[in-house]
Design an enzyme around this catalytic site. Structure first.
Site, mmCIF file in Angstrom:
data_model
loop_
_atom_site.group_PDB
_atom_site.id
_atom_site.type_symbol
_atom_site.label_atom_id
_atom_site.label_comp_id
_atom_site.label_asym_id
_atom_site.label_seq_id
_atom_site.Cartn_x
_atom_site.Cartn_y
_atom_site.Cartn_z
ATOM 1 N N CYS A 294 -40.451 11.782 -30.595
ATOM 2 C CA CYS A 294 -41.013 10.744 -29.762
ATOM 3 C C CYS A 294 -40.992 11.254 -28.296
ATOM 4 O O CYS A 294 -40.147 11.989 -27.971
ATOM 5 C CB CYS A 294 -40.120 9.557 -29.696
ATOM 6 S SG CYS A 294 -40.719 8.187 -28.586
ATOM 7 N N HIS B 10 -40.388 10.011 -25.753
ATOM 8 C CA HIS B 10 -39.464 9.701 -24.724
ATOM 9 C C HIS B 10 -37.853 10.005 -25.308
ATOM 10 O O HIS B 10 -36.736 9.384 -24.960
ATOM 11 C CB HIS B 10 -39.534 7.970 -24.392
ATOM 12 C CG HIS B 10 -40.799 7.715 -23.492
ATOM 13 N ND1 HIS B 10 -40.664 8.201 -22.233
ATOM 14 C CD2 HIS B 10 -41.907 7.531 -23.967
ATOM 15 C CE1 HIS B 10 -41.920 7.808 -21.661
ATOM 16 N NE2 HIS B 10 -42.646 7.392 -22.776
ATOM 17 N N SER C 270 -44.986 2.887 -20.613
ATOM 18 C CA SER C 270 -44.251 2.855 -21.973
ATOM 19 C C SER C 270 -43.004 1.691 -21.816
ATOM 20 O O SER C 270 -42.570 1.536 -20.686
ATOM 21 C CB SER C 270 -43.457 4.303 -22.087
ATOM 22 O OG SER C 270 -42.516 3.977 -23.238
ATOM 23 N N PRO C 271 -42.816 0.986 -22.869
ATOM 24 C CA PRO C 271 -41.732 0.324 -22.799
ATOM 25 C C PRO C 271 -40.193 0.954 -22.950
ATOM 26 O O PRO C 271 -39.296 0.424 -23.015
ATOM 27 C CB PRO C 271 -41.716 -0.645 -24.356
ATOM 28 C CG PRO C 271 -43.460 -0.295 -24.617
ATOM 29 C CD PRO C 271 -43.830 0.962 -24.114
ATOM 30 N N SER C 272 -40.374 2.371 -23.069
ATOM 31 C CA SER C 272 -39.238 2.998 -22.884
ATOM 32 C C SER C 272 -38.640 3.372 -21.600
ATOM 33 O O SER C 272 -37.529 3.696 -21.254
ATOM 34 C CB SER C 272 -39.518 4.275 -23.530
ATOM 35 O OG SER C 272 -39.773 4.426 -25.042
ATOM 36 N N THR D 88 -47.725 1.330 -25.389
ATOM 37 C CA THR D 88 -47.851 1.809 -26.760
ATOM 38 C C THR D 88 -47.477 0.763 -27.643
ATOM 39 O O THR D 88 -47.960 0.655 -28.777
ATOM 40 C CB THR D 88 -46.566 3.084 -27.022
ATOM 41 O OG1 THR D 88 -45.845 2.879 -26.268
ATOM 42 C CG2 THR D 88 -47.605 4.230 -26.216
#
Length: 527
Positions: A219, A221, A379-381, A448
């Site tokens: 991934c 992240h 990104s939600p990361s 994403t």
């Protein structure tokens, strides 16, 4: 004359040509079915949406405020409801796409169950989801047009019929471009080509490809990312282009993603013919130490540069390490090289949403490719709240403002929610996409996996209320009442699943003998 009227006349002529055997065929009914099935194949969709995306890219080049957006969707129904909502709120699908996330396929669509984002899921799951998304979007068109046809039949006068006919003739489809994630290509260039073909045949006009090693893919992240030399990546870009050309999608779009900013490792030393070539540039970032012939150990790999003998740092994993601090320079080289060799858009995977950092790299890229533009992962990361509050803190401190009331490391705390710093940070989050489009060359902003999180959040809220003291009120007040008042299409779930379309078809096929579901006892009439 509209396409709908043209189709009625054409089918009427066919009925006459085929004689009495076709007497029961109603040309208007057949024309309606044809209108409800505008896109016959995935390739029709890919060619149509590629033109949309190319036009949007040109519009952005002329005016950076005209950036595009998408949300990642892990199921056809989610994508469908998103586009129905977009049309409801904005009366248009203009510059609003879908994103297909490899992360969500791995986590939600694999027969193995939830998997990490490491290309371990079935590669065919990617094209299957593209096909599913477009199946649901085409059904949304059929449903909406079916409602308009019913209104047309019930219209009380000629003026009303004319107004409804104009809506039919100018119908805006729910079918929009999908940016589809092919990860690192699932193998060698031939494997990438074969999967790209399936994705395009399913409807994808835009394929996103990353420069990680396929069998070491991580991934974007997470740690442990390993990149490939440029020539390996360029072969896969060419493979995708050949797939587009073979299938007649001549203006298909390729997004070249670089993970070099967070990737400190490479699996191989690049092949080089002469000093300064692309392989040599890639190798120049390797973490090396100078050695003499006497200090070479058994099994050492050596390279020669500027007359010196160098030993690249090789880890027990047999991977080679890049010099720390070279990530941005490697990203810039990756991006320039990709655009010079057939890519259309760039994706730089970053560790934080910072316009200055992104814009700095784009500025360097644009020295060579003036119209370079990005697809960017919102990104939600990222911890958006903490990142932007820390950026606000840093701006205040640099400006000489008093920041003694804030603990920079603890700015996520709710105690800061009502502070001027938090308000400034939230405003910067609100305008991030417009600011980054203007200042950092970002043509397309996507999230994403937002619908992964929204599904979890809404389910948590329902479970807490329904299984708790609220019982059925937890569903009624928390879901259905809001659906009704917000005009959510799927509150009429029978209609959403195609029941009314089926009734129309039954009437076409069987006339008065049709057994239809939408009678007086249909409880959907309560809505």
């Amino acid at each position: 004359m509209s396409q709908y009227q043209d189709d009625i006349q054409a089918i009427a002529a066919l009925r006459t040509k085929n004689g009495s055997a076709w007497n029961a065929i109603n040309p208007e009914s057949a024309a309606r079915m044809r209108a409800q099935n505008r896109f016959k194949t995935g390739l029709d969709i890919a060619r149509y949406t590629a033109k949309i995306m190319r036009a949007d890219m040109a519009r952005y080049d002329a005016d950076p405020s005209q950036y595009t957006q998408s949300l990642g969707c892990w199921h056809g129904f989610i994508g469908q409801q998103k586009m129905i909502s977009v049309k409801k709120h904005f009366n248009s699908t203009d510059r609003r796409y879908l994103y297909l996330s490899g992360w969500m396929i791995a986590a939600l669509r694999s027969e193995f169950g939830p998997l990490p984002d490491q290309s371990m899921h079935e590669k065919t799951a990617v094209s299957a989801l593209i096909k599913e998304l477009y199946t649901f979007l085409r059904q949304a068109d059929a449903r909406e047009l079916g409602g308009l046809f019913r209104q047309l039949d019930a219209a009380p006068n000629a003026d009303a019929k004319k107004a409804i006919q104009e809506k039919i003739d100018n119908h805006v489809t729910h079918v929009v471009p999908i940016i589809a994630d092919i990860d690192a290509g699932f193998g060698n260039a031939e494997a990438t080509y074969l999967l790209a073909k399936q994705m395009i045949e399913a409807g994808a006009c835009c394929i996103q490809l990353e420069n990680q090693v396929s069998d070491e893919k991580q991934c974007g992240h997470q740690d442990g990312k390993v990149t490939v030399p440029h020539e390996d990546f360029l072969a896969k870009i060419r493979a995708v282009r050949y797939a587009f050309l073979e299938l007649g999608v001549d203006d298909g779009i390729i997004v070249a993603r670089t993970d070099s900013l967070g990737a400190g490792l490479t699996k191989q030393i690049a092949y080089t013919k002469e000093a300064g070539d692309l392989g040599d540039q890639y190798n120049s970032f390797l973490d090396c130490e100078e050695v003499t012939a006497d200090s070479v150990n058994s099994g050492d790999v050596l390279i020669k540069r500027d007359g010196k003998l160098l030993r690249p740092k090789r880890l027990p994993s047999n991977l080679f390490q890049f010099r720390p601090g070279t990530g941005e320079a490697r990203c810039v080289l990756d991006c320039i090289t990709s655009l010079q060799n057939g890519a259309d858009l760039l994706w730089i995977e970053t560790e934080k949403p910072h316009i200055g950092q992104i814009g700095g790299m784009v500025k360097e890229i644009r020295k060579v490719i003036p119209n370079a533009k990005l697809v960017y992962n919102n990104s939600p990361s990222f911890n958006w709240t903490l990142n932007f509050r820390q950026q606000a803190y840093d701006r205040m401190k640099e400006a000489g403002q008093d920041v003694s009331a804030y603990d920079r490391s603890a700015l996520m705390s709710a105690e800061y929610d009502a502070t001027p710093l938090a308000a400034e940070a939230d405003e910067k989050i609100r305008t991030f996409q417009a600011d980054a489009a203007r200042e950092a060359g970002i043509f397309h902003h996507l999230i994403t996996l937002p619908t992964y999180h929204t599904a979890a959040l809404s389910t948590d809220n329902l479970a807490k209320e329904y299984f708790g003291s609220q019982g059925m009120l937890g569903y009624v007040a928390g879901v259905q009442r809001k659906e009704i008042r917000q005009g959510i299409a799927c509150v009429k779930h029978q209609n959403m699943s195609g029941s009314d379309i089926g009734d129309d078809h039954k009437e076409y096929f069987s006339g008065e003998a049709a057994l239809k579901a939408a009678g007086k006892d249909n409880t959907m009439n309560q809505f």
